[in-house]
Design an enzyme around this catalytic site. Structure first.
Site, PDB file in Angstrom:
ATOM      1  CG  HIS A   1      -3.618 -11.825  -1.980  1.00  0.00           C
ATOM      2  ND1 HIS A   1      -4.787 -11.245  -1.549  1.00  0.00           N
ATOM      3  CD2 HIS A   1      -3.208 -12.617  -0.954  1.00  0.00           C
ATOM      4  CE1 HIS A   1      -5.075 -11.663  -0.327  1.00  0.00           C
ATOM      5  NE2 HIS A   1      -4.132 -12.489   0.059  1.00  0.00           N
TER       6      HIS A   1
ATOM      7  CB  THR B   1      -3.554  -7.534  -6.225  1.00  0.00           C
ATOM      8  OG1 THR B   1      -3.555  -8.937  -5.936  1.00  0.00           O
ATOM      9  CG2 THR B   1      -3.506  -7.336  -7.730  1.00  0.00           C
ATOM     10  CG  HIS B   2      -5.545  -7.980  -2.756  1.00  0.00           C
ATOM     11  ND1 HIS B   2      -6.087  -9.192  -3.123  1.00  0.00           N
ATOM     12  CD2 HIS B   2      -6.234  -7.046  -3.444  1.00  0.00           C
ATOM     13  CE1 HIS B   2      -7.082  -8.990  -3.968  1.00  0.00           C
ATOM     14  NE2 HIS B   2      -7.180  -7.699  -4.195  1.00  0.00           N
ATOM     15  CG  LEU B   3       0.201  -4.037  -1.818  1.00  0.00           C
ATOM     16  CD1 LEU B   3       0.887  -2.740  -2.191  1.00  0.00           C
ATOM     17  CD2 LEU B   3       0.923  -5.227  -2.424  1.00  0.00           C
ATOM     18  CG  PHE B   4      -2.229  -7.904   3.414  1.00  0.00           C
ATOM     19  CD1 PHE B   4      -3.520  -7.560   3.798  1.00  0.00           C
ATOM     20  CD2 PHE B   4      -2.066  -8.655   2.252  1.00  0.00           C
ATOM     21  CE1 PHE B   4      -4.617  -7.957   3.050  1.00  0.00           C
ATOM     22  CE2 PHE B   4      -3.157  -9.055   1.508  1.00  0.00           C
ATOM     23  CZ  PHE B   4      -4.435  -8.707   1.903  1.00  0.00           C
TER      24      PHE B   4
END
Lengths: 317, 501
Positions: free
Chosen positions: B279, B436-439
């Site tokens: 994100h 931000t927010h790593l997947f």
């Protein structure tokens, strides 16, 4: 609870009772201070062979936040004489390194868990024999960090063995000497000259390089920058530390190519501001990014200083 | 109770240990899986690279606190057309120690999309099971809406702006208890109000019998006869260590570290390290004609929901003074004049549900991360800047600074804000963004050619090896992932318990 001075004549039974009835210690109040130590309860002959007075220090380790410390050997000038550290090659003689920890989960004699534990097994420089020794430390006055009482005990094979080595600590002065070496400088770290160039850019970027009574902001050279550089050199990603140098050289020498005829650090403040204003909107993304990076790093360093934070009534970050 | 059983700084001779399950990482995923496995009676050892720091010991200096609690002082970078920083905690408790404490449940449409794309995931991740885990974990973490009394003006102003525009908004739900609005979530809450993992599930795990080894950096997973049997690494004291795993090794080291560990161990099956999603965040600064004191109040206490359908979620951002100063426009004396009125500036951000992709590879010193936004993402970023400007103006800001290279530096009315979306740049280098927010770097799936772990979280080719962190997420979520990561980790724990020994 008696004062540290009154405890000098106390019996071992009275000293033990004072440990058991002592008050909690706030570790935050210890950090950064030296304390004058006075040995109690030992036979005079033994004191003559070792020491009657000594200094204990409490120091917050950067990076880990551990509360560490060490003893400073004092010249034995008498219990009421001012502290005079014994020197070796011009530096205070230090020994007995330790970490200060909460008593939770630590094996202690019954009732010795009122305050904090000085653990010689967790110090930054350890000797195996000292790892057996722990000192509970209690405050003599509730909420005060001015006077403490401590005692040593051994943990052998999981069993606690009390000793008669009681001592008092009286707050003396802020720490001025830390015996631990700074880490070896990384090849990625800026040289002193490069750091001066960087700071010229930092100060000019924020506009705090010259006195500015209208803004009331402290000047760049009046703030503590060492904390920032220690953190940056010690912890920033290698690629970022490596990347700072080309950005620094670009902004330092680009003025020569943009009609200023001098490198950045030799420009007068007005010319520096004009150059940076143009560079912030440069057609090259790398130059814009360099200015943005200097601004970010300068902001982190400048607003970490307590005097700057006080200007905004912001307190510690 | 002592949280850490083994302090790697003090381990200077080779060390061997053994456990039923070795969990690598102590962040939200590792803490959850460890707590659930320990409660099930398994002997669990959590291995964490960072150290345990008590709130009372967080450094008073912000820079030193970042050195204490963040990986690489918060300067990790993803490279690509637009280099972007990403932040990761490195401490017992992982990133939960330094995040904004924002808690969302997994959006049902995300789980439905995963199941539609890969039908076995419907059975593996039933929506009601995930929801039940999230409800249980939210209760444990004290998740509740931000109290307006401690929200601070930056958060309240975002609510007023959204209300004036008629866009849905709400106080952010956070895992805090007794928050005083110190604005220090990102440097570690000195009051201990944030129920980060070191103050919630890790003590639960230890109470149930788990042990934590802090200052232990895992470098390699040992595999014998097709089964994960141990991890090897180095302590902070410089000693080698080995921990044998009788039943399982669980990787919960983040979407950056987990694929690096797999690859460094020679486990390169499937798209390991590929398919990084995130994100990306874009932020806008504005000036009000009254004090906002953006560094006070809940760090992130209010959000705008009404644009989630467009892949945008707006949040107030609570930067400390130094980071806030870096977001102000201008340089030199002009900037100094603004800095003197720093209390009148605020920064709000938008998290983008981006379609961009990246990849992670182990490097010589640090992971090498690349990421590229798509053209759609850049249009979404440009729209985000416009709507952030709209919200600021609706909230009473007198000047908004879009921060787009080559575009108007100041916006003062909605028509100028609309021009951002119409004429604003679409070159990635015109933006300043962070990730931000790593997947997704060890994604879950039924097809072993296109995924790294099976729907039961087990590695496709190595028995006894599980991945429990956001690496397994097939896509990004569009919302803050702490609670979804924990729910997935709880599901992973269920599958480990159910697996034959």
């Amino acid at each position: 609870m008696p004062t540290a001075r009154a405890l000098r004549t106390a019996t071992r039974r009275e000293l033990r009772a004072a440990i058991v009835d002592g008050h909690p210690v706030d570790p935050a109040q210890l950090a950064g201070w030296t304390y004058r130590g006075t040995s109690l309860g030992l036979p005079r002959a033994l004191e003559r062979l070792s020491w009657k007075t000594f200094q204990k220090t409490f120091w917050r380790e950067p990076g880990t936040g551990r509360l560490l410390g060490w003893n400073v050997r004092l010249e034995q000038d008498g219990v009421d004489a001012p502290s005079r550290p014994r020197l070796r090659r011009g530096r205070p003689v230090v020994e007995w390194h330790y970490q200060v920890i909460a008593p939770t989960g630590v094996a202690t004699p019954r009732g010795f868990d009122r305050g904090l534990i000085i653990d010689y097994g967790l110090g930054r420089a350890r000797e195996p024999t000292m790892a057996l020794i722990k000192d509970p430390l209690v405050a003599l006055t509730p909420g005060s960090a001015d006077e403490f009482l401590g005692v040593s005990y051994l943990v052998v094979g999981g069993r606690c063995v009390e000793t008669p080595t009681y001592f008092t600590l009286e707050r003396e002065a802020p720490i001025t000497y830390v015996p631990y070496d700074e880490p070896a400088p990384s090849p990625l770290a800026l040289t002193a000259t490069e750091r001066a160039w960087a700071e010229a850019l930092f100060a000019a970027t924020l506009g705090v390089d010259a006195p500015a009574p209208a803004t009331g902001l402290p000047r760049w050279d009046a703030i503590d920058r060492a904390t920032f550089w220690r953190a940056f050199d010690g912890h920033a990603a290698p690629i970022v530390r490596a990347g700072l140098r080309p950005m620094l050289y670009a902004l330092t020498f680009l003025p020569l190519a943009r009609g200023h005829r001098r490198p950045f650090f030799r420009l007068d403040p007005a010319a520096q501001a004009a150059f940076l204003t143009a560079a912030a909107d440069d057609r090259l993304a790398f130059v814009r990014q360099a200015v943005a990076t200097m601004k970010t790093l300068a902001g982190l360093a400048y607003f970490d200083d307590p005097t700057v934070r006080a200007r905004f009534d912001a307190g510690p970050p | 109770m002592t949280l850490v059983a083994l302090d790697g700084r003090l381990v200077r001779r080779a060390l061997s240990d053994v456990a039923d399950v070795v969990v690598v990482g102590s962040g939200p995923a590792g803490a959850t899986v460890a707590a659930d496995l320990a409660r099930a009676g398994l002997r669990v050892l959590i291995v964490e690279e960072g150290h345990h720091v008590l709130p009372a010991d967080y450094a008073a200096s912000g820079v030193r606190a970042m050195a204490q609690l963040y990986r690489d002082l918060g300067t990790s970078l993803a490279f690509g057309p637009l280099p972007m920083p990403y932040l990761q905690g490195r401490a017992v408790g992982g990133t939960s120690v330094v995040n904004g404490a924002i808690c969302w449940r997994t959006p049902p449409e995300v789980l439905a999309a995963w199941a539609a794309a890969d039908p076995p995931l419907a059975d593996a991740l039933p929506a009601e099971v995930i929801a039940a885990h999230e409800a249980r974990l939210a209760a444990r973490l004290g998740v509740a809406p931000t109290d307006p009394a401690i929200a601070g003006e930056k958060n309240l102003a975002l609510g007023r702006g959204a209300a004036a525009l008629g866009v849905a908004h709400r106080p952010i739900e956070r895992n805090v208890v007794g928050c005083v609005g110190a604005g220090r979530c990102l440097q570690g809450c000195p009051h201990g109000a944030k129920l980060s993992m070191d103050r919630s599930l890790l003590p639960d795990a230890v109470a149930a019998g788990a042990r934590i080894a802090a200052g232990f950096r895992v470098e390699r997973i040992a595999v014998a006869a097709g089964r994960a049997v141990a991890v090897h690494g180095e302590t902070a004291g410089g000693a080698r260590f080995t921990v044998r795993a009788r039943l399982a090794v669980v990787l919960a080291a983040s979407a950056i570290q987990t694929p690096c560990l797999l690859r460094s161990s020679g486990l390169t099956h499937g798209p390991v390290g590929d398919g990084l999603t995130a994100h990306p965040g874009v932020s806008v600064t504005a000036r009000f004609d009254r004090p906002i004191r953006a560094w006070t109040g809940a760090t992130q206490g209010h959000e705008v929901l009404g644009l989630r359908g467009e892949g945008l979620k707006l949040e107030a951002l609570g930067f400390d003074l130094g980071l806030l100063a870096g977001r102000l426009p201008g340089v030199g004396p002009a900037l100094a004049t603004r800095l003197a009125e720093l209390d009148r500036y605020a920064v709000w951000g938008a998290a983008l549900r981006a379609s961009g992709r990246g990849r992670v590879r182990p490097g010589r010193r640090r992971p090498w991360v690349t990421y590229a936004l798509t053209a759609d993402d850049l249009r979404r970023a440009r729209r985000a800047v416009r709507v952030l400007a709209d919200h600021f103006l609706a909230a009473g800001a007198v000047e908004v600074y879009p921060g787009l290279a080559g575009f108007a530096p100041v916006v003062r009315d909605p028509s100028e804000a609309a021009r951002i979306e119409r004429d604003g740049p679409l070159a990635p280098t015109a933006y300043a963004m962070s990730m931000t927010h790593l997947f997704g770097t060890a994604r879950m799936g039924a097809d072993r050619a296109t995924s790294v772990v099976r729907p039961d979280f087990r590695h496709h080719t190595v028995a006894g090896l599980y991945v429990a962190d956001s690496s397994v997420f097939p896509t990004n979520l569009g919302v803050n992932p702490q609670l979804p990561i924990m729910a997935m980790a709880a599901r992973c724990a269920e599958r480990i318990i159910a697996a034959p020994a």
